[in-house]
Each structure stands twice: as structure tokens, then as C-alpha cells.
Design a protein around this motif. Sequence first.
Motif, mmCIF file in Angstrom:
data_model
loop_
_atom_site.group_PDB
_atom_site.id
_atom_site.type_symbol
_atom_site.label_atom_id
_atom_site.label_comp_id
_atom_site.label_asym_id
_atom_site.label_seq_id
_atom_site.Cartn_x
_atom_site.Cartn_y
_atom_site.Cartn_z
ATOM 1 N N THR A 246 36.259 42.960 26.932
ATOM 2 C CA THR A 246 37.028 44.052 27.531
ATOM 3 C C THR A 246 38.176 43.457 28.328
ATOM 4 O O THR A 246 37.959 42.624 29.220
ATOM 5 C CB THR A 246 36.133 44.888 28.477
ATOM 6 N N LEU A 247 39.389 43.876 28.014
ATOM 7 C CA LEU A 247 40.568 43.377 28.724
ATOM 8 C C LEU A 247 40.530 43.859 30.173
ATOM 9 O O LEU A 247 40.370 45.045 30.439
ATOM 10 C CB LEU A 247 41.849 43.870 28.032
ATOM 11 N N VAL A 248 40.665 42.897 31.108
ATOM 12 C CA VAL A 248 40.724 43.281 32.525
ATOM 13 C C VAL A 248 42.135 43.160 33.074
ATOM 14 O O VAL A 248 42.422 43.642 34.159
ATOM 15 C CB VAL A 248 39.736 42.459 33.397
ATOM 16 N N ILE B 18 39.780 33.634 28.486
ATOM 17 C CA ILE B 18 41.198 33.554 28.827
ATOM 18 C C ILE B 18 41.944 33.292 27.532
ATOM 19 O O ILE B 18 41.716 32.259 26.873
ATOM 20 C CB ILE B 18 41.470 32.435 29.857
ATOM 21 N N GLU B 19 42.788 34.224 27.140
ATOM 22 C CA GLU B 19 43.503 34.136 25.866
ATOM 23 C C GLU B 19 44.301 32.823 25.792
ATOM 24 O O GLU B 19 45.085 32.508 26.692
ATOM 25 C CB GLU B 19 44.436 35.340 25.739
ATOM 26 N N GLY B 20 44.039 32.073 24.748
ATOM 27 C CA GLY B 20 44.725 30.799 24.556
ATOM 28 C C GLY B 20 44.002 29.616 25.175
ATOM 29 O O GLY B 20 44.390 28.466 24.960
ATOM 30 N N GLY C 56 45.147 38.732 41.649
ATOM 31 C CA GLY C 56 45.509 38.612 40.246
ATOM 32 C C GLY C 56 45.637 37.165 39.794
ATOM 33 O O GLY C 56 46.390 36.874 38.858
ATOM 34 N N VAL C 57 44.910 36.262 40.433
ATOM 35 C CA VAL C 57 45.022 34.830 40.128
ATOM 36 C C VAL C 57 43.648 34.267 39.764
ATOM 37 O O VAL C 57 42.647 34.596 40.392
ATOM 38 C CB VAL C 57 45.596 34.039 41.340
ATOM 39 N N ARG D 285 50.783 29.641 35.036
ATOM 40 C CA ARG D 285 50.935 30.308 33.735
ATOM 41 C C ARG D 285 50.352 31.708 33.822
ATOM 42 O O ARG D 285 49.627 32.020 34.749
ATOM 43 C CB ARG D 285 50.168 29.536 32.640
ATOM 44 N N SER D 286 50.613 32.529 32.830
ATOM 45 C CA SER D 286 49.950 33.833 32.766
ATOM 46 C C SER D 286 49.263 33.990 31.418
ATOM 47 O O SER D 286 49.697 33.436 30.414
ATOM 48 C CB SER D 286 50.848 35.021 32.960
ATOM 49 N N ALA D 287 48.167 34.749 31.439
ATOM 50 C CA ALA D 287 47.411 34.994 30.204
ATOM 51 C C ALA D 287 46.576 36.252 30.383
ATOM 52 O O ALA D 287 46.208 36.625 31.501
ATOM 53 C CB ALA D 287 46.502 33.812 29.893
ATOM 54 N N ASN D 288 46.287 36.892 29.242
ATOM 55 C CA ASN D 288 45.369 38.034 29.258
ATOM 56 C C ASN D 288 43.957 37.525 29.484
ATOM 57 O O ASN D 288 43.552 36.493 28.924
ATOM 58 C CB ASN D 288 45.424 38.792 27.941
ATOM 59 N N VAL D 289 43.209 38.246 30.278
ATOM 60 C CA VAL D 289 41.832 37.859 30.605
ATOM 61 C C VAL D 289 40.898 39.003 30.216
ATOM 62 O O VAL D 289 41.172 40.174 30.493
ATOM 63 C CB VAL D 289 41.684 37.522 32.116
ATOM 64 N N TYR D 290 39.811 38.630 29.566
ATOM 65 C CA TYR D 290 38.815 39.598 29.080
ATOM 66 C C TYR D 290 37.460 39.275 29.703
ATOM 67 O O TYR D 290 37.110 38.105 29.868
ATOM 68 C CB TYR D 290 38.670 39.506 27.559
#
Length: 181
Positions: free
Chosen positions: A95-97, A137-139, A154-155, A172-177
Motif C-alpha cells: 500500500t502506497l503511503v 522503497i521503490e528502487g 516525511g523523511v 533523494r526521494s522515492a515512493n514508499v509502500y
Amino acid sequence: MIKHIKNGLIVTTLVFLTISTATTSKIDTAAREGHTLYPEMQEMLETNKEKVEAEKLEAEAKRAEEHEKQKQINKYLTETAMNELAEKNAEPAKTLVGTYQLTAYIATGNCCASGVYPTVNHTVACNSLPLGTRIYIEGYGEYVVEDTGGMGGGVIDVFVGSYGEAINFGRRSANVYIIED
């Protein structure tokens, strides 16, 4: 006298062999020509022939049945193995958070907030997700929130093995699930 007995035995043996050969030859000839020399013998041969044929058919049917059973077992085992493999390789539900800022940190020699020592490629610190949460963590892959820190909401701080890696990681930034169990 011994000479006469010997000659008598030789003659008797020759007569016996001649009669045996002639009888066998007559039986073979009669059988080839389809004559019934001895009806009882012919009947016995036919009965045994039918019995042998019946046993052959029964054995073939049994082999075919066993072969079919083995095919069914193999099919079941293959399907079961494929299902298990699919389940094993299936990605867990996620689930994307949100999109998080990623930073890196190194060991201080102390345990994490969860009581365990941090592990490279496993441990992250985050104040906005509960300890023990499995995340993707995407990637980057899967991690577990095992620590907290002085970062904002948000970190996520990713544990790395050296100061140089932490500096190279930067921000860096990335989508987190969240990984659902």
C-alpha cells in the motif's frame, strides 16, 4: 556275456530313439497340417493358449492403469509445485503511503529504538511509521523500520555501512509502500 548285454542295450537305445523321433515328427507334422493327432493334447494346448492370452491382456490392462495413475500423480505434483512456486514468488500486497525524502545514516554503536542493532540493506529510521513496519522503497527494496531519529515526518533515514556511503547517498526521494503480511 557282457558283450551281449552291451549290444542289447545299444540296440534297445537305437530302437527307442527311432520310435521317439518318428512320434515327435508325426506330432509336429500333424500340428502343422492342422490334424488332431491326440485330441486330449490339442485341448490342453488350446486351454493353455487361452489362459496365457487372458493373462497377457490382464497384465497389459494393469500396466495401462498404473501408467494412468502415475500420469495423474505427476500432474498433481507439477500443479502443486507450480502453485507453491507462484505463491513463493508472488509479491506481497503493498500500500502506497507516499513519497518520502531519503537520507542515510551510519552506526553509532548503540542499539536502535526497537532494541536491535542496525543492519545494512535492512534497517531504516522513521518517525512517522511504527517500529517493526515492513516497507518497500521503490528502487531500493524492502526494509524494516527499526529506529527513530531527529528527522521530520516525511523523511526516512536508511542505514548504510560507512560514512562515505552516507555522504554519497545524499538526499533523494522515492515512493514508499507498506508491505502487507
